[in-house]
Design a protein around this motif. Structure first.
Motif, short mmCIF file in Angstrom:
data_model
loop_
_atom_site.label_atom_id
_atom_site.label_comp_id
_atom_site.label_asym_id
_atom_site.label_seq_id
_atom_site.Cartn_x
_atom_site.Cartn_y
_atom_site.Cartn_z
N UNK A 1 -7.69 6.10 9.42
CA UNK A 1 -9.01 5.99 8.81
C UNK A 1 -8.91 5.56 7.35
N UNK A 2 -8.07 6.28 6.56
CA UNK A 2 -7.97 5.96 5.13
C UNK A 2 -7.27 4.62 4.90
N UNK A 3 -6.36 4.25 5.79
CA UNK A 3 -5.74 2.93 5.68
C UNK A 3 -6.79 1.84 5.88
N UNK A 4 -7.66 2.04 6.86
CA UNK A 4 -8.75 1.08 7.10
C UNK A 4 -9.70 1.03 5.91
N UNK B 1 -10.45 -2.33 3.68
CA UNK B 1 -11.82 -2.82 3.55
C UNK B 1 -12.26 -2.84 2.08
N UNK B 2 -11.84 -1.84 1.32
CA UNK B 2 -12.15 -1.78 -0.12
C UNK B 2 -11.54 -2.98 -0.84
N UNK B 3 -10.26 -3.28 -0.54
CA UNK B 3 -9.58 -4.40 -1.19
C UNK B 3 -10.19 -5.73 -0.78
N UNK B 4 -10.48 -5.90 0.50
CA UNK B 4 -11.07 -7.16 0.96
C UNK B 4 -12.49 -7.34 0.41
#
Length: 165
Positions: free
Chosen positions: A67-70, A74-77
């Motif tokens: 979850x946190x990896x996703x 998403x935050x970076x993208x």
């Protein structure tokens, strides 16, 4: 009428050169936004606002949680997408586009909207969609058509005038 309404559409060669320049900038932004996310995530873990999953350090929590990896990705993208959308709607040019004298615009020469920028970034396949120009008679890639925009080539004088404004 907008000043670049009748500018010629950009060639594939110039678009690919711009893609290389802007990919380097995008990578730097991706890394900077990733550092910001990790700092915020570390604060959340330290203050007990995120379940540590039995891990001792924030980096371990991040690596052991899908979850946190996703969320991190998403935050970076989203940060990279915001960079492109901001410059496209503000001036029609990113740093790489200025160097190669390209401008993204609506077909009437006006600047694109945030919504068009989002559509463009989400459908560009990280720039690979540019290659669909090879299948097009009007020098527009699929993400140009889907975002109702066009990439045009400015003259040296037009580009200099834009940089001075």
């Amino acid at each position: 009428m907008h000043p670049h309404a009748n500018a010629p559409r950009a060639s594939l060669k110039r678009r690919l050169a711009t893609l290389i320049y802007d990919a380097l900038v995008a990578l730097a932004i991706y890394m900077a936004v990733g550092a910001l996310f990790f700092a915020l995530f570390g604060i959340l873990v330290t203050n007990g606002m995120v379940d540590t999953l039995g891990q001792e350090h924030a980096v371990d929590v991040l690596q052991h949680s899908a979850f946190w990896t996703l969320v991190n990705e998403l935050f970076k993208l989203t940060g990279v997408m915001a960079f492109f959308c901001y410059f496209w709607q503000k001036s029609g040019q990113t740093i790489g586009m200025r160097a190669w004298r390209l401008k993204l615009q609506n077909t009437d020469g006006s600047l694109i909207s945030w919504q068009q920028g989002v559509v463009r970034t989400l459908t560009s396949a990280f720039g690979l969609m540019t290659l669909t120009m090879l299948l097009s008679s009007d020098k527009r890639a699929l993400h140009d058509k889907w975002s109702h925009s066009e990439m045009v080539e400015l003259t040296l004088e037009q580009n200099r005038a834009r940089m001075g404004s």
